[in-house]
Design an enzyme around this catalytic site. Structure first.
Site, PDB file in Angstrom:
ATOM      1  N   CYS A   2       0.800  -1.224   0.000  1.00 28.86           N
ATOM      2  CA  CYS A   2       0.000   0.000   0.000  1.00 28.86           C
ATOM      3  C   CYS A   2       0.837   1.280   0.000  1.00 28.86           C
ATOM      4  O   CYS A   2       0.308   2.361  -0.265  1.00 28.86           O
ATOM      5  CB  CYS A   2      -0.935   0.011   1.203  1.00 28.86           C
ATOM      6  SG  CYS A   2      -1.833  -1.533   1.422  1.00 28.86           S
ATOM      7  N   HIS A  56      -2.288   7.963   6.437  1.00 29.56           N
ATOM      8  CA  HIS A  56      -2.578   6.710   5.723  1.00 29.56           C
ATOM      9  C   HIS A  56      -4.057   6.381   5.931  1.00 29.56           C
ATOM     10  O   HIS A  56      -4.761   6.114   4.975  1.00 29.56           O
ATOM     11  CB  HIS A  56      -1.666   5.606   6.251  1.00 29.56           C
ATOM     12  CG  HIS A  56      -1.786   4.324   5.507  1.00 29.56           C
ATOM     13  ND1 HIS A  56      -1.522   4.207   4.169  1.00 29.56           N
ATOM     14  CD2 HIS A  56      -2.167   3.078   5.931  1.00 29.56           C
ATOM     15  CE1 HIS A  56      -1.716   2.952   3.774  1.00 29.56           C
ATOM     16  NE2 HIS A  56      -2.107   2.250   4.831  1.00 29.56           N
ATOM     17  N   HIS A  90      -9.649   2.614  -0.404  1.00 25.82           N
ATOM     18  CA  HIS A  90      -8.210   2.345  -0.336  1.00 25.82           C
ATOM     19  C   HIS A  90      -7.729   1.978  -1.740  1.00 25.82           C
ATOM     20  O   HIS A  90      -8.016   0.905  -2.256  1.00 25.82           O
ATOM     21  CB  HIS A  90      -7.961   1.194   0.636  1.00 25.82           C
ATOM     22  CG  HIS A  90      -6.529   1.012   1.008  1.00 25.82           C
ATOM     23  ND1 HIS A  90      -5.492   1.662   0.365  1.00 25.82           N
ATOM     24  CD2 HIS A  90      -5.933   0.241   1.974  1.00 25.82           C
ATOM     25  CE1 HIS A  90      -4.346   1.307   0.903  1.00 25.82           C
ATOM     26  NE2 HIS A  90      -4.582   0.444   1.885  1.00 25.82           N
TER      27      HIS A  90
END
Length: 989
Positions: free
Chosen positions: A163, A298, A336
């Site tokens: 990620c 994040h 995401h």
């Protein structure tokens, strides 16, 4: 760490196709999530994954023609690669660069991409594996595709740290710039949710949100919702960007990357590692964490992840603080985006600094109280927050599932003061040339419409900066458009007219006349005396800095010998209060014309309009000689001033008339008046007579009785007659510094091209008293260089009209940058625009005043959406041609029809066409003779080998042909067929 400028951005996220749409989504507090498209998978089959997420509407759309990629290869390519190519093009345009202009440069490409779903989906059936699937399914090719198609030779790498991939890519790009590996870098990431597999993993780990939405730092947070996305930024060293006047969104002050190491689980976050990466980034940036105004976290919306991140942020940013550090995460809007998550937050932060406002964080209304944000000096933004004036600092975090963490520190772009040069009032509304290019005629029409809409939405005003940006950015593609305009209203109207002209009626092919197939061949024609008028080129002088600079140079050269300024005379300044006064002074007229013509020629040459040959009519031959490099400017000025003074000393009484007849018709009249001569032979029926006024009046009367028209010219002397002997004698005594011509010169003294003859004192003396052989010289010039355009260099049209009457043009177009007293800078701009449309690549900067402005934002290139390469599940992709195969970019000339195999008329060509369609995936009717293998069909070396094997199988009589033998024949489909036919005939003999 040195500072890095963010100079270009492009992106596409769910519900936000483009940078402006992305910012509107953020500022509007909207989410881009929605149901799982049926194209991906049937959500009913995977209830544990959920039925929603963040998905791009057009992840299957790809303009393969634009990038010269065959339909078969496009179908085999990972959607990640297909999304990155147009994103890279638009990002470079946004940075103020024509992407094609960077070809061959060491530009670096750094792309974050997570996993390899496409490879697993397409390569699992071993019977269907092909070379195209091999390259198309490799995650490592994500960056390499960009470097290959854009011809970049700098570092090119794909990054997979899960990620955090795309923010790590930005970090690596910045370090590459600082180390000198590259001067420009593309950095970012891409993610396409191709299957529910990773969603199943999240679900089994208890990390999947029930509704498919991330709710970062909210009491409602229950896990991750997956999302598509692609984003790239263009990075340069800050000093370079400032030196080049780039528009800068934000400055990357520093970044850092680290790893969790052995912590409490391979995929669990680690607070202490997060603290260390934050502190390392701020240390490299030279920033105190207390200075940070906001952090783009994040923020996935998992209970454990949010808690650990907030603890780390609070420890670093800490208290006491005068104001809490604002906190947010774009995942609340998008979901995401995994491999593209870091770049999504990076772009959001850069835009927030650019617009000086931080968007609100979705789901901030119900803050998770267990995160203890307030006591940690953090706050969620429930509404957009204005940033104060001056520099603002922000942080961006991105953490990988495997423990690779990244943090970047961004700052407001510097507001460097720009020197404002002294500019005339005319400069502010000066004409510019707005340019648009595209790969096809249809694409040009589409992009003209997009530019019209974008310009119409702007505030009205001057267009110089807008046009200048288009010249830098919207160039390099084969189909060209150029429009001269002074304001946005005029520009919009012109763009809309262009769209209407190019929009075909139903069933009627569109226009294809916007593609030049070569470069224009230009010749300069320099006008002689008689074209002058009181304020000639004065308006151009006031409006064009380029012409102003050159006329000042020419005026200085003349003034050194004349002792007076012809420029001031033209402008009516100083002693010439009456602008018309100087035209009654012969000693000024000739130097003024010379200065104007030298300045015009030098201006055009500086703009990139370099003549293939020059021709001067009478006095105009001096400026032609300067342009050809025979005389330098000072020597030309000296000779013209001497000629002018000698002419002014002649007794009055002579004049000139033009007659619509040739010398043979005029011979009886001339015989009766021996003092009258044919002074200029301009055409078969276009002669200028020169001599005493009374004799010319008698000839005019006689010719009128014969039906021959005459016209008295504004000539104060009988030029090019024996009466000019005193002038010729004076010039013959002048020492002349002349050099061999650097350009071909058509001599109107000799009526032919000059060879080795010097343009010395004897030449100029003879040129003064002998007839002007314009018609013969123009014919010789046309024969010698075959010009496509003739540009008259002078204050008003004379020679262009004469040339048109003489029938010497052979299709050449006539242009004039100063077509009369009303001329301004517009006509100069239109001359350059006309040549650009015909293939010239001008030096555009010369057209605009220094300090015209920074690059303006233009609408990005609009790619074709006609072709989709994901019209079935990826696992079903097979090597046969896709259903929606596009046409190759073949030349617009009417194609030769391919003879069908059934007729048997051309079996070799049929075999080649069948092989091409099989290898490339094109429909047979689109593979025309003229289609070129590389440029139009996108064939590479692997495909050429496949083509060779298929051709040999279809044409056994050819036998085996080596690649080396094939290469010279691979210009087009037709040339290959001709070569193979020749091989068969040779082996049958």
């Amino acid at each position: 760490m040195g500072d890095i400028a963010v100079v270009g951005i492009d992106c596409a996220f769910p519900g936000a196709a483009g940078v402006r749409a992305y910012w509107d989504l953020l500022m509007g507090g909207r989410a881009g999530t929605g149901p799982v498209p049926g194209q991906r998978w049937d959500a009913r089959d995977f209830p544990a994954v959920g039925d929603s997420g963040g998905f791009l509407d057009d992840a299957d759309v790809f303009d393969s023609d634009f990038f010269s990629i065959t339909p078969r290869e496009a179908a085999a390519m990972d959607p990640h690669q297909r999304l990155l190519l147009p994103c890279a093009w638009r990002a470079l345009e946004d940075s103020g660069r024509a992407p094609g202009g960077l070809a061959g440069s060491g530009t670096g490409v750094f792309v974050g991409v997570m996993g390899g779903e496409w490879g697993r989906l397409t390569m699992s059936d071993l019977a269907q594996v092909t070379p195209l699937l091999g390259s198309g399914s490799s995650a490592g090719m994500a960056a390499n595709r960009i470097s290959y198609h854009f011809d970049f030779t700098g570092p090119s790498l794909a990054v997979d740290t899960a990620c955090s991939s795309s923010l790590v890519a930005v970090h690596l790009a910045a370090n590459s710039l600082l180390s000198g590996e590259c001067d420009t870098a593309l950095a970012g990431g891409v993610n396409v949710v191709l299957s529910p597999s990773l969603g199943l993993v999240y679900g089994q780990l208890g990390l999947a949100a029930a509704d498919g939405r991330c709710k970062p730092f909210s009491a409602e947070a229950d896990g991750i919702g997956r999302s598509d996305g692609v984003g790239l930024v263009v990075l340069r060293r800050l000093d370079d960007a400032l030196a080049d006047g780039d528009r800068i969104y934000a400055v990357l002050r520093g970044s850092a990357v680290n790893q969790d190491g052995r912590s409490n689980g391979m995929i669990a976050p680690n607070r202490w590692s997060q603290e260390r990466v934050l502190n390392a980034a701020y240390r490299r940036a030279g920033v105190d964490p207390a200075e940070v105004a906001f952090v783009e976290a994040h923020g996935t919306g998992t209970v454990l992840g949010d808690a650990i991140e907030c603890a780390a942020l609070g420890s670093v940013h800490g208290v006491p603080r005068e104001r809490p550090c604002a906190l947010g995460s774009v995942k609340g809007n998008l979901g995401h985006t995994e491999g593209a998550a870091g770049i999504a937050g990076f772009i959001k932060t850069a835009l927030a600094l650019h617009h000086r406002i931080v968007p609100a964080s979705l789901f901030a209304e119900r803050e998770n109280s267990r995160l203890r944000l307030a006591e940690r000096g953090l706050r969620l933004l429930k509404s957009p927050s204005r940033l104060p004036r001056g520099e603002n600092i922000a942080g961006v975090s991105s953490f990988g599932m495997g423990g690779t963490n990244a943090h970047a520190v961004l700052a407001t772009a510097p507001r460097a003061p720009r020197p404002v040069p002294a500019r005339s009032r005319a400069d502010a509304g000066a004409a510019g040339v707005f340019t648009v290019t595209a790969d096809t005629a249809e694409a040009l029409c589409r992009n003209l419409a997009a530019q019209a809409d974008a310009v119409a939405a702007r505030a009205p005003g001057g267009t110089a900066a807008l046009c200048r940006t288009s010249n830098r950015v919207k160039t390099g593609l084969p189909h060209r458009f150029a429009l001269t305009a002074r304001d946005t209203g005029e520009l919009v109207a012109g763009l809309r007219r262009a769209v209407e002209r190019r929009t075909p009626a139903p069933g009627v092919p569109g226009a294809a006349g916007d593609r030049p197939w070569g470069r224009p061949v230009v010749a300069f024609l320099f006008t002689g005396q008689g074209s002058e008028y009181p304020e000639m080129t004065a308006a151009l002088y006031r409006e064009s800095p380029a012409f102003r600079r050159r006329l000042d140079e020419a005026d200085a050269a003349v003034a050194a010998h004349l002792g007076a300024s012809v420029r001031d005379a033209l402008l009516g300044e100083a002693e010439y209060a009456d602008a018309g006064e100087w035209t009654d002074r012969p000693e000024l007229v000739q130097p003024a014309l010379f200065a104007v013509e030298c300045a015009l020629a030098a201006t055009l040459t500086a703009l990139g309009v370099v003549p293939a040959a020059v021709l001067g009519h009478s006095l105009g031959e001096y400026a032609a000689a300067v342009t050809a490099g025979v005389l330098d400017l000072d020597e030309g000025a000296r000779l013209v001033v001497r000629r002018a003074r000698l002419t002014a000393a002649l007794p009055p009484g002579g004049t000139m008339i033009s007659a619509t007849a040739g010398p043979e018709v005029l011979a009886p009249a001339l015989a009766a008046e021996p003092d009258v001569v044919a002074a200029a032979l301009n055409g078969p029926a276009d002669t200028v007579l020169s001599g005493p006024s009374g004799a010319l009046a008698r000839i005019a009367g006689e010719l009128a009785s014969l039906g021959i028209r005459t016209k008295e010219l504004s000539a104060p002397y009988a030029f090019h007659t024996p009466g000019m002997a005193p002038v010729a004698a004076g010039l013959r005594k002048e020492p002349v510094r002349c050099a061999p011509a650097a350009l071909p010169v058509a001599s109107t003294r000799y009526g032919r091209m000059l060879h080795e003859e010097p343009m010395d004192a004897a030449y100029w003396a003879g040129q003064t008293e002998e007839p002007v052989l314009f018609d013969a010289a123009l014919g010789a010039l046309v024969d010698a260089v075959a010009p496509t355009h003739l540009i008259e260099i002078g204050p008003q049209p004379q020679l262009s009209r004469i040339a048109a009457r003489a029938g010497r043009l052979r299709g050449a177009e006539l242009l004039h940058p100063v077509p009369g007293p009303e001329a301004t800078g517009r006509e100069l701009a239109e001359t350059v625009a006309a040549l650009y449309r015909c293939g010239l690549d001008p030096v555009w900067e010369e057209l605009y005043a220094p300090g015209t402005g920074t690059d303006e934002a233009l609408a990005p290139y609009v790619f074709s959406s006609a072709h989709r390469y994901w019209d079935r599940p990826p696992s079903a992709v097979a090597p046969e041609p896709v259903r929606s195969a596009p046409a190759p970019r073949a030349p617009e000339a009417a194609p030769h029809p391919v003879v069908s195999r059934e007729t048997g008329d051309d079996a070799v060509l049929d075999a080649v066409v069948e092989a091409v369609t099989e290898v490339g995936g094109y429909p047979v009717e689109r593979v025309v003779r003229e289609a070129r293998f590389h440029e139009d069909l996108g064939f590479d070396s692997v495909m050429i080998m496949q083509l060779k094997n298929r051709v040999e199988a279809r044409l056994p009589r050819v036998g085996e042909v080596s690649v080396q033998q094939l290469l010279p024949a691979l210009r087009s489909v037709g040339s290959l067929a001709e070569f193979l036919d020749g091989v068969i005939m040779a082996r049958s003999a």
